[in-house]
Every structure is written in structure tokens, then in C-alpha cells.
Design a protein around this motif. Sequence first.
Motif, PDB file in Angstrom:
ATOM      1  N   GLN A  85       0.798  -1.224   0.000  1.00  9.19           N
ATOM      2  CA  GLN A  85       0.000   0.000   0.000  1.00  9.19           C
ATOM      3  C   GLN A  85       0.835   1.281   0.000  1.00  9.19           C
ATOM      4  N   THR A  86       2.135   1.192   0.221  1.00 10.86           N
ATOM      5  CA  THR A  86       2.970   2.388   0.312  1.00 10.86           C
ATOM      6  C   THR A  86       3.959   2.435  -0.847  1.00 10.86           C
ATOM      7  N   VAL A  87       4.781   3.495  -0.853  1.00  8.69           N
ATOM      8  CA  VAL A  87       5.803   3.616  -1.900  1.00  8.69           C
ATOM      9  C   VAL A  87       6.844   2.517  -1.794  1.00  8.69           C
ATOM     10  N   ASN A  88       6.858   1.787  -0.667  1.00  4.75           N
ATOM     11  CA  ASN A  88       7.802   0.687  -0.497  1.00  4.75           C
ATOM     12  C   ASN A  88       7.170  -0.674  -0.790  1.00  4.75           C
ATOM     13  N   ALA A  89       6.065  -0.666  -1.549  1.00  5.67           N
ATOM     14  CA  ALA A  89       5.512  -1.920  -2.066  1.00  5.67           C
ATOM     15  C   ALA A  89       6.522  -2.539  -3.026  1.00  5.67           C
ATOM     16  N   PRO A  90       6.420  -3.837  -3.334  1.00  2.00           N
ATOM     17  CA  PRO A  90       7.407  -4.488  -4.205  1.00  2.00           C
ATOM     18  C   PRO A  90       7.672  -3.702  -5.490  1.00  2.00           C
ATOM     19  N   SER A  91       8.947  -3.553  -5.796  1.00  2.00           N
ATOM     20  CA  SER A  91       9.373  -2.785  -6.967  1.00  2.00           C
ATOM     21  C   SER A  91      10.744  -3.293  -7.404  1.00  2.00           C
ATOM     22  N   PRO A  92      11.138  -3.041  -8.661  1.00  2.00           N
ATOM     23  CA  PRO A  92      12.476  -3.457  -9.097  1.00  2.00           C
ATOM     24  C   PRO A  92      13.540  -2.535  -8.510  1.00  2.00           C
ATOM     25  N   PHE A  93      14.750  -3.045  -8.339  1.00  3.40           N
ATOM     26  CA  PHE A  93      15.870  -2.207  -7.903  1.00  3.40           C
ATOM     27  C   PHE A  93      17.114  -2.572  -8.717  1.00  3.40           C
ATOM     28  N   LYS A  94      18.058  -1.648  -8.719  1.00  4.71           N
ATOM     29  CA  LYS A  94      19.341  -1.890  -9.385  1.00  4.71           C
ATOM     30  C   LYS A  94      20.425  -1.196  -8.580  1.00  4.71           C
ATOM     31  N   LEU A  95      21.402  -1.981  -8.127  1.00  2.00           N
ATOM     32  CA  LEU A  95      22.531  -1.456  -7.358  1.00  2.00           C
ATOM     33  C   LEU A  95      23.824  -1.997  -7.959  1.00  2.00           C
ATOM     34  N   GLN A  96      24.627  -1.109  -8.530  1.00  5.08           N
ATOM     35  CA  GLN A  96      25.917  -1.539  -9.053  1.00  5.08           C
ATOM     36  C   GLN A  96      25.812  -2.769  -9.960  1.00  5.08           C
ATOM     37  N   GLY A  97      24.826  -2.746 -10.833  1.00  8.72           N
ATOM     38  CA  GLY A  97      24.662  -3.853 -11.754  1.00  8.72           C
ATOM     39  C   GLY A  97      23.915  -5.039 -11.186  1.00  8.72           C
ATOM     40  N   ILE A  98      23.582  -4.995  -9.885  1.00 10.87           N
ATOM     41  CA  ILE A  98      22.797  -6.059  -9.254  1.00 10.87           C
ATOM     42  C   ILE A  98      21.327  -5.680  -9.388  1.00 10.87           C
ATOM     43  N   GLU A  99      20.530  -6.558  -9.982  1.00 10.99           N
ATOM     44  CA  GLU A  99      19.115  -6.271 -10.187  1.00 10.99           C
ATOM     45  C   GLU A  99      18.248  -7.256  -9.426  1.00 10.99           C
ATOM     46  N   GLY A 100      17.073  -6.796  -9.026  1.00 14.46           N
ATOM     47  CA  GLY A 100      16.181  -7.684  -8.315  1.00 14.46           C
ATOM     48  C   GLY A 100      14.899  -7.005  -7.895  1.00 14.46           C
ATOM     49  N   VAL A 101      14.305  -7.531  -6.821  1.00 12.26           N
ATOM     50  CA  VAL A 101      13.015  -7.058  -6.315  1.00 12.26           C
ATOM     51  C   VAL A 101      13.221  -6.576  -4.882  1.00 12.26           C
ATOM     52  N   GLN A 102      12.632  -5.442  -4.560  1.00  9.41           N
ATOM     53  CA  GLN A 102      12.717  -4.917  -3.203  1.00  9.41           C
ATOM     54  C   GLN A 102      11.323  -4.587  -2.694  1.00  9.41           C
ATOM     55  N   GLY A 103      11.175  -4.589  -1.367  1.00  9.61           N
ATOM     56  CA  GLY A 103       9.880  -4.248  -0.808  1.00  9.61           C
ATOM     57  C   GLY A 103       9.896  -4.293   0.707  1.00  9.61           C
ATOM     58  N   ALA A 104       8.843  -3.748   1.302  1.00  8.77           N
ATOM     59  CA  ALA A 104       8.708  -3.702   2.754  1.00  8.77           C
ATOM     60  C   ALA A 104       7.651  -4.687   3.214  1.00  8.77           C
ATOM     61  N   PHE A 105       7.712  -5.046   4.498  1.00  4.69           N
ATOM     62  CA  PHE A 105       6.706  -5.918   5.089  1.00  4.69           C
ATOM     63  C   PHE A 105       6.594  -5.608   6.575  1.00  4.69           C
ATOM     64  N   THR A 106       5.505  -6.021   7.177  1.00 11.11           N
ATOM     65  CA  THR A 106       5.303  -5.836   8.613  1.00 11.11           C
ATOM     66  C   THR A 106       5.290  -7.204   9.296  1.00 11.11           C
ATOM     67  N   PHE A 107       5.516  -7.187  10.609  1.00 13.59           N
ATOM     68  CA  PHE A 107       5.506  -8.431  11.383  1.00 13.59           C
ATOM     69  C   PHE A 107       5.299  -8.096  12.852  1.00 13.59           C
ATOM     70  N   ASN A 108       5.021  -9.111  13.626  1.00 10.07           N
ATOM     71  CA  ASN A 108       4.937  -8.987  15.081  1.00 10.07           C
ATOM     72  C   ASN A 108       6.134  -9.668  15.720  1.00 10.07           C
ATOM     73  N   ILE A 109       6.545  -9.149  16.865  1.00  4.82           N
ATOM     74  CA  ILE A 109       7.630  -9.738  17.650  1.00  4.82           C
ATOM     75  C   ILE A 109       7.008 -10.301  18.926  1.00  4.82           C
ATOM     76  N   THR A 110       7.408 -11.530  19.277  1.00  7.67           N
ATOM     77  CA  THR A 110       6.847 -12.172  20.474  1.00  7.67           C
ATOM     78  C   THR A 110       7.499 -11.654  21.748  1.00  7.67           C
ATOM     79  N   LYS A 111       8.848 -11.618  21.771  1.00  9.66           N
ATOM     80  CA  LYS A 111       9.572 -11.130  22.948  1.00  9.66           C
ATOM     81  C   LYS A 111      10.632 -10.139  22.510  1.00  9.66           C
ATOM     82  N   PRO A 112      10.468  -8.888  22.941  1.00 11.72           N
ATOM     83  CA  PRO A 112       9.316  -8.338  23.662  1.00 11.72           C
ATOM     84  C   PRO A 112       8.108  -8.209  22.732  1.00 11.72           C
TER      85      PRO A 112
END
Length: 575
Positions: A85-112
Motif C-alpha cells: 500500500q505504500t511507496v515501499n511496495a514491491p518494486s524493481p531495484f538496481k545497485l551496481q549492476g545487481i538487479e532484483g526485487v525490493q519491498g517492505a513488510f510488517t511483522f509482530n515480535i513475540t519477545k518483547p
Amino acid sequence: MASEDLCAISADWLKSLEAASSTGDATSFVSHFLSDGWFRDLLCFSWNFRTLSGREKIRGFLSEVVDGKLRLEYSGLRDFKLDDQTVNAPSPFKLQGIEGVQGAFTFNITKPAALGRGFFRLTQDVGGEWKALTLFTNMQDLVGSEESSADQHGLYEDRKITWEEDVDAKFRAIEADPTVLIVGGGQSGLMCAARLRRLGIRALVIEKNARVGDSWRQRNARTTFPKYIPKGKLANFLDSYAVDQELCIWLSSSIASAPVYDSTSARWTVEVQHGDQKVVLNPKYLVLATGSGSPRIPTWNGMDEFQGALYHSDFHKDAEQFRGKRVVVVGACNASGDICQDFVAHGAAEVTMVQRSATCVISSSAMEQTHFKWPFPDNTPVEELDFRLNSLPLAFLMQLNISGGIQHVKMLDKELHEGLRKAGFNLTWELSPGSGEVGLEGFLFSRLASGTMLDIGCGKLIVEGRIKIKQGQDISHFDKDGITFKDGSKLSADVVVLATGNEPIMENTRALLGNEITEQLPPKVLGLDSEGELNQTYRPSGHPGLWFASGPFETSRFFNKHLGLQILARELGIA
């Protein structure tokens, strides 16, 4: 690649990663990385900042035993959900000739019990499987103590007092018993205070100057306007920010004597000179946000014999008074460049820059392309951009630069650099000879930008010969007329400015806290540790109840939340 494919690749990898996390299987979890992949964790797996490179180091960290369980199982990251839903949804990336897929996600932590957010960069391995080049996990909030964004004054119908009366009452409560005492009311101290207020923690700021923002107002007359925000405008913004965020600040106040920490009560005793009176406070936490150290002023024989004006660049105010004079500026970095340009603009008869070691130079135009426009595009929430930028491990960024990333930046300034060399100016992009070209980022994070020059016109003046360069010779001594160098050459001068930098932050710390506490601390604040994280900044300092908050705006803007969460966790008894 279609957006549907990007989402599918991301979702499949994330689902498999969650399965490994839920079973506490460190080997399976680490198999989701490239063999030389990077993992950066801020507070999700430990109450610290960690960066690890390579499967073995990542596995070793996640397999450490915490309260009888492996760290991966103990922290218990779960409920992974792809951010679409945000600008960090899955998108292509390129770093120094390295290409792939980037994106953000959420999660819960048990402890703490906490909420987290992550960011991945996936690329295909030799077998065509999608693996993590980088994975970032970041604590966002503690469950039950989430940061409040609501109006903290209540509903209108319930109000019996004015805003001024309400704020004044809250300030009195803070002053009576501050949980946190922040020393320094610059950008870092103010942002930390605002964050702590949002987290429900009483924070009092003490600022040595008479007005918020004076640390910027009193800086030397820089020539960055209109390219960048002028110092006065920035100072006024900080002043208004303090009012808008309802921060409790004591102005014209400073620590009067070395604070004492009582390990039994877990509180400090701090004597504060507040205006014309001394006040003793007992905060639980002391946050040093004092900025850079005091001026570094070298000593050479004969300095007291020099008959002209001699001062450090921190005290440069008015070049106009030296119109028609011969000026020598010792140093060849940011302060020197600004001050030399200022002297030329105000009609100095002759301006000479003494360059004692090589300088990393980047033009403002190249800086805008590579460090502003690309990472900070218009009409994009800065919080999302900060998150994405900080997901990239600093050590990995240095590695990318060394492997060729800096060449692109250098090409943008090719003409400028050629002209500087012809004028006798020595250039470098290495922190030390043979260590690899890390460029501006390396100097910024490792040396607080010492050794760099952001060129906003000084370079052109050097190329044109309007600023002369004296390079490669150490100073031997001063005499009444100027400076003599070790090769016997001499520069006559009416004015000598020492643009020789500032002492390390730890020297400020020693002056404030005394030797006993300072000797218990690691030797550096800021700069990078062995993993590529900032030394002792917004993270445990090595002494209970003591924290450091420092760095440029973008560093403070992102990491003040982490400092707030760590203090909050200690208040809740879970850290």
C-alpha cells in the motif's frame, strides 16, 4: 517485470521466511539469504543495532542462546505481511549492476511484544532461486505503549484551562522530576525530546545558549544561500519546532559539575546552572546531544609573535573587515572552502588555502543528483524514504562504493577535479591509501565528514587562481609577518584562519562527565564499529543510564525513535 510478478516473487519468499522464523530454524532462515547476503537488525533480535554479512555470521547471531532458547525462537517474529500500500511496495531495484526485487513488510515480535517492519532486496542466485541480498528488520513500537499521534490536550468540551496553562502545568511536572535529561538543544536533542514526549516520557532539555537555534545562528557566515537553507532560517525553524512540539527547555543552562550515577537507585545526580541559580536534578537517563567537539587549535612556535589576526574557523564572522588584506586559511575542507569563498567575495587582496592532506571533493550539482534527488524524490513521504535508505547496511554501501560505485560520482565532477589537480589541489576518495574509494559516505560515517568539501563555488575560484593553493608542506613556525613551512618557503599574511576541525565528541564528554565515567566508555562516539553501525549513538553507550544523540538531521530523524524505544523498554522493565 510486471507488478504482479514482483508481488508474487516477494510473497513467496516472505511466506517461506516466515515459516522458518515460526519454527525457530536458524539454518532454514539463513538459507533465504545469498551466501554473501547482509542482515541488519535494529532492536528486533536484541536491544542493540547489528549488521552481519554472510550466512555463517547471520546463523551464529540467530543461534545464540537467550533465556534458554535460540535467539530466533526467543524473539519469535511472526505474522509477516507484505506491504503493498505504500511507496515501499514491491518494486524493481538496481545497485551496481545487481538487479532484483525490493519491498517492505510488517511483522509482530513475540519477545518483547512489539510491532516490526522489514525491508528486503531479493536477487537470483546461480540456480535461479530468489535470495536476500539484504534483509532489514526494525522495531516500530512496543505493544500496549505505542507512540501516540493524537492530540494530547483532550477534547474541547472538557477543557477548563488555556493551552498556555496546560503546557505550563506539564512543564512544572517535568521540571519537578524529569525521567530524562537531555544536554543540548540542537536538532538531535529536540527530536529526541519530541519523541520521548510522544512516548509519554518526561524529558527536560538544557541548552547553553539563550535561544533555541543559536547553535546555528552563531555559525560562521557560510555562503550556501540560496542553494541550501540559510542558517538563520534553520535556527528559526528549530525555535518554532520546540514551541510546536511543546518541549520543556531550560535556556542559558549547562551542567555545573560532573554528574554522579548511583547504581543502587539507577539515577543520576546532576547539578545544573540554570540562569543565575543552581538546581540539582535526579533523572534516570542522561542523553548527551552536544554536537561536535570544541575547536581543534594546533600550536606552532611563534604563534604569539604573529602580528595579524589569528582565529579558528568556528569564530569566523565577518570577512568584510579584512577587505584588501592578505589571508591564509589553514585547512582544505568544508569550513576552509566556505571561508575562502567569503574572503574572495569581500575583496581580500589575496587568499591562500593551505592543504596539508588530500581532500574528498564533490560538487553541489553532483551531490544533488546522487544524494538528494535519487534517494529523496519529490512528493514522497520522508518517513518511507528514511526507512528504505536505512535498510541498506552502511558497510554494504561502502563495499558498493569500493567496487566501483564511486566512479559514477567522480565522472559527474570530472572537469572540476581536473581543474583542481592542475591548480595543485590534492584529491582522494580513500580513507587511507590503498583502502578503497569509499567517497563522501565513507568520510561522512567514518569521520563525520572530516576531510571532505561540498563545493558550492570554491572549486571554481581555485581553478581560476583567485584562491591560491599551498600544498604538501607542513607548517614549521609563525613569525610576526606570517607562516614559514618546513621546506623554508613562506606565506606573508595579515589574517590566518585555522580551519582545522573540531575535537572528538568524547572530549566534550570528558569535560562534562569527568574522567571516571568517561574511562568506562568505549573510545568513540559516531564513526563506524566493526560491523558498520554507528558507535554508541542512539544505542547503548557502555554505561547504564547514559545515551548519546548526535549526527546530521537525517540520522537524528530516523534514530531518535530507537533511542526512545530503548528508554521506554527500560521504564517498562523489559530491557
